[in-house]
Design an enzyme around this catalytic site. Structure first.
Site, PDB file in Angstrom:
ATOM      1  N   ARG A  29      18.190  55.843  34.721  1.00 24.82           N
ATOM      2  CA  ARG A  29      18.698  55.539  33.381  1.00 24.82           C
ATOM      3  C   ARG A  29      16.838  55.925  32.787  1.00 24.82           C
ATOM      4  O   ARG A  29      16.530  56.821  31.250  1.00 24.82           O
ATOM      5  CB  ARG A  29      18.299  54.034  33.026  1.00 24.82           C
ATOM      6  N   ARG A 123      38.699  60.328  38.108  1.00 23.27           N
ATOM      7  CA  ARG A 123      37.900  59.375  37.428  1.00 23.27           C
ATOM      8  C   ARG A 123      37.802  58.922  36.237  1.00 23.27           C
ATOM      9  O   ARG A 123      38.327  59.591  34.632  1.00 23.27           O
ATOM     10  CB  ARG A 123      36.553  59.301  38.195  1.00 23.27           C
ATOM     11  N   SER A 167      31.569  46.026  34.837  1.00 25.56           N
ATOM     12  CA  SER A 167      30.706  47.365  35.103  1.00 25.56           C
ATOM     13  C   SER A 167      29.670  47.427  33.972  1.00 25.56           C
ATOM     14  O   SER A 167      29.176  47.208  32.751  1.00 25.56           O
ATOM     15  CB  SER A 167      31.774  48.451  34.064  1.00 25.56           C
ATOM     16  N   GLN A 169      28.294  50.567  33.647  1.00 33.33           N
ATOM     17  CA  GLN A 169      27.906  51.770  33.377  1.00 33.33           C
ATOM     18  C   GLN A 169      29.064  51.245  31.686  1.00 33.33           C
ATOM     19  O   GLN A 169      28.143  52.450  31.378  1.00 33.33           O
ATOM     20  CB  GLN A 169      29.255  52.600  34.495  1.00 33.33           C
ATOM     21  N   ASP A 319      28.864  48.366  45.193  1.00 23.71           N
ATOM     22  CA  ASP A 319      28.521  49.903  46.181  1.00 23.71           C
ATOM     23  C   ASP A 319      27.990  49.159  48.025  1.00 23.71           C
ATOM     24  O   ASP A 319      28.547  50.674  48.280  1.00 23.71           O
ATOM     25  CB  ASP A 319      26.968  50.688  45.648  1.00 23.71           C
ATOM     26  N   LYS A 346      36.161  54.011  42.562  1.00 23.44           N
ATOM     27  CA  LYS A 346      34.523  54.606  42.807  1.00 23.44           C
ATOM     28  C   LYS A 346      34.230  55.920  43.020  1.00 23.44           C
ATOM     29  O   LYS A 346      35.349  56.989  42.857  1.00 23.44           O
ATOM     30  CB  LYS A 346      33.389  53.992  43.462  1.00 23.44           C
ATOM     31  N   ARG A 350      37.472  53.388  47.591  1.00 29.93           N
ATOM     32  CA  ARG A 350      36.765  53.255  48.773  1.00 29.93           C
ATOM     33  C   ARG A 350      37.422  51.878  49.620  1.00 29.93           C
ATOM     34  O   ARG A 350      37.393  51.957  51.015  1.00 29.93           O
ATOM     35  CB  ARG A 350      35.539  52.609  48.427  1.00 29.93           C
TER      36      ARG A 350
HETATM   37  C1  S3P Z   1      26.411  51.740  38.005  1.00 34.98           C
HETATM   38  C2  S3P Z   1      27.103  50.657  38.464  1.00 34.98           C
HETATM   39  C3  S3P Z   1      28.649  50.872  38.962  1.00 34.98           C
HETATM   40  C4  S3P Z   1      27.895  51.206  40.304  1.00 34.98           C
HETATM   41  C5  S3P Z   1      27.133  53.358  40.323  1.00 34.98           C
HETATM   42  C6  S3P Z   1      26.020  52.921  39.225  1.00 34.98           C
HETATM   43  C7  S3P Z   1      25.148  52.003  37.132  1.00 34.98           C
HETATM   44  O1  S3P Z   1      28.715  50.958  38.438  1.00 34.98           O
HETATM   45  O2  S3P Z   1      28.813  51.573  41.256  1.00 34.98           O
HETATM   46  O3  S3P Z   1      26.867  52.640  41.181  1.00 34.98           O
HETATM   47  O4  S3P Z   1      24.086  52.649  37.413  1.00 34.98           O
HETATM   48  O5  S3P Z   1      25.286  50.818  35.611  1.00 34.98           O
HETATM   49  P1  S3P Z   1      30.322  50.189  37.813  1.00 34.98           P
HETATM   50  O6  S3P Z   1      29.241  49.976  36.398  1.00 34.98           O
HETATM   51  O7  S3P Z   1      31.397  51.228  37.161  1.00 34.98           O
HETATM   52  O8  S3P Z   1      30.315  49.003  38.736  1.00 34.98           O
END
Ligand code: S3P
Length: 438
Positions: A29, A123, A167, A169, A319, A346, A350
């Protein structure tokens, strides 16, 4: 892929102090917001893992000047926006990198082609392409929204988006696109996820409103806000710190301190869970760095007991379930981990890989569609297996930690992938006394 393998051998207590590498989520970020901002951003403590280095390269592709000044010290000079890249953006193994960058890029009138390694190309990207498409971005690529794909951004509309899965992300991709959507955006999170994007956007001068309602956490952002370069310090990554900490908890005679670990409540679920399991795990020197709570964690060898992990804690430690499953294998009694279906999408599936790997090491583990149940005997599992990691760094590190305290050594394949998130894993563990070698 190479034939190289790493083997962890039992019989050595872990003792000493170490610093966890910079947080991966914050490092991605910091580079991304620095590139979107006008002016200079100085970053300290950046994780120099391959995932983050790919984001640095991608930011250069979108027109920012990105330079390394020293170890963990980086300078980003943004132009206040992205320009069209002249080459494919390759995010390597990094789901966070590609999903956040696609969100940011969607805000601009440009076209960009994204790809990644074999794992990332497998993915799901539909989870970000759906909201970005509703906002007006267009994409073309393989069916099912897999990489490689080309995204065309610009002229985005406002959206109110309720996350269909927990999520950070996806939330972040929508917020970053929303910086350039007419009318801004609202993201509703039924289960709150890590909030580094919201916190860091504020540090770059953006107003982000967060409201907790009984139904969801609501994050709102108005469009037309510009980012101004700033200073960012990435504290230690709790996801990386969890490996030496669990290693100390399961290896007799150990006492390890990991300094400067970020303890954002939406990230620290693993430490709460380990304490509930009876871990001798203490936090000292609690302070704030770059708007995040940070502390020094000391873990001593402990007799752990099985627990049921509340499903609502999953986003705060998603994670960390692989290494928690290892801790559970040494505990007395059953550890129930449910509500973790996201683990299957992931860097690898996992749940399946932990179930296979732990079974091969003699652990009694049950696999569920969205869960894992480990029946710990209170004794060291037999170990003695060679583990297929499918190139997943956390599967590799989890099994190496297991090997440090199992009855016999454990070997993992593709250990080079550990460098995606924790390039100093091997040397840090060796400095603490771990026997890990080829
Ligand atoms: C992350 C969000 C998580 C995590 C990843 C890092 C992030 O994924 O598993 O390692 O930095 O926003 P998800 O948003 O898909 O859960």
């Amino acid at each position: 892929m190479t034939d190289a393998a790493l083997t962890a051998r039992p019989g050595h207590a872990l003792v000493g102090r170490a610093r966890a590498p910079g947080d991966k989520s914050m490092s991605h970020r910091a580079l991304l917001l620095g590139a979107l901002a006008k002016g200079v951003t100085e970053i300290e403590g950046l994780l120099e893992g391959e995932d983050v280095l790919n984001t640095a390269k991608a930011m250069r592709g979108f027109g920012a000047t990105v330079d390394q000044l020293g170890e963990g010290r980086w300078r980003v000079e943004g132009q206040g926006g992205f320009s069209e890249p002249s080459d494919v953006i390759d995010c390597g193994n990094a789901g966070t990198g590609v999903r956040l960058i696609m969100g940011a890029a969607a805000g601009f009138d440009l076209s960009a082609t994204f790809t990644g390694d074999a794992s990332l190309r497998g993915r799901p990207m539909g989870r970000v392409l759906t909201p970005l498409g509703l906002m007006g971005a267009i994409w073309m690529g393989r069916s099912g929204g897999r990489l490689p794909l080309t995204l065309k951004g610009g002229n985005l509309k406002s959206i109110v988006y309720r996350l269909p899965m927990a999520s950070a992300q996806v939330k972040s991709a929508v917020l970053l696109a929303g910086l350039h959507a007419e009318g801004g955006v609202e993201v509703q999170e039924p289960e709150p996820t890590r909030d580094h994007t919201e916190r860091m956007l504020r540090a770059f001068g953006v107003t982000v409103d967060v409201t907790d309602t009984p139904d969801a956490r609501i994050v709102r952002l108005d469009a037309g806000q510009s980012l101004t370069g700033t200073k960012v310090r990435a504290p230690g990554d709790p996801s990386s710190a969890a490996f030496p900490i669990v290693a100390a908890l399961i290896t007799p005679g150990s006492r390890v301190t990991i300094e400067g670990v970020m303890l954002n409540p939406l990230r620290a679920g693993i430490f709460t869970t380990l304490q509930e399991m009876g871990a001798d795990l203490t936090i000292e020197n609690l302070r704030e760095e770059s708007g995040e709570p940070v502390g020094d964690l000391t873990a001593c060898y402990s007799a752990l007991k099985g627990v049921e992990v509340p499903a609502e804690r999953a986003p705060a430690m998603i994670d960390e379930y692989p290494i928690l499953a290892v801790a559970a294998a040494f505990a007395t009694g059953t550890t129930i981990m449910r509500g973790i279906g996201e683990m299957r999408v992931k860097e690898s599936d996992r749940i399946a890989l932990m179930a296979n790997g732990l079974k091969a090491c003699g652990v009694d583990i049950e696999e569920e569609p969205e869960g894992m149940i480990v029946h710990g005997s209170g004794q060291a599992p037999k170990g003695g297996a060679r583990i297929t990691t499918k190139g997943d760094h956390r599967i590799a590190m989890s099994h190496l930690v297991l090997g440090l305290a199992a009855q016999t050594a454990v070997t993992v394949d593709e250990p080079e992938m550990i460098a995606t998130s924790f390039p100093t894993f091997h040397s840090l563990m060796a400095d603490l006394g771990a026997d890990i070698s080829a």
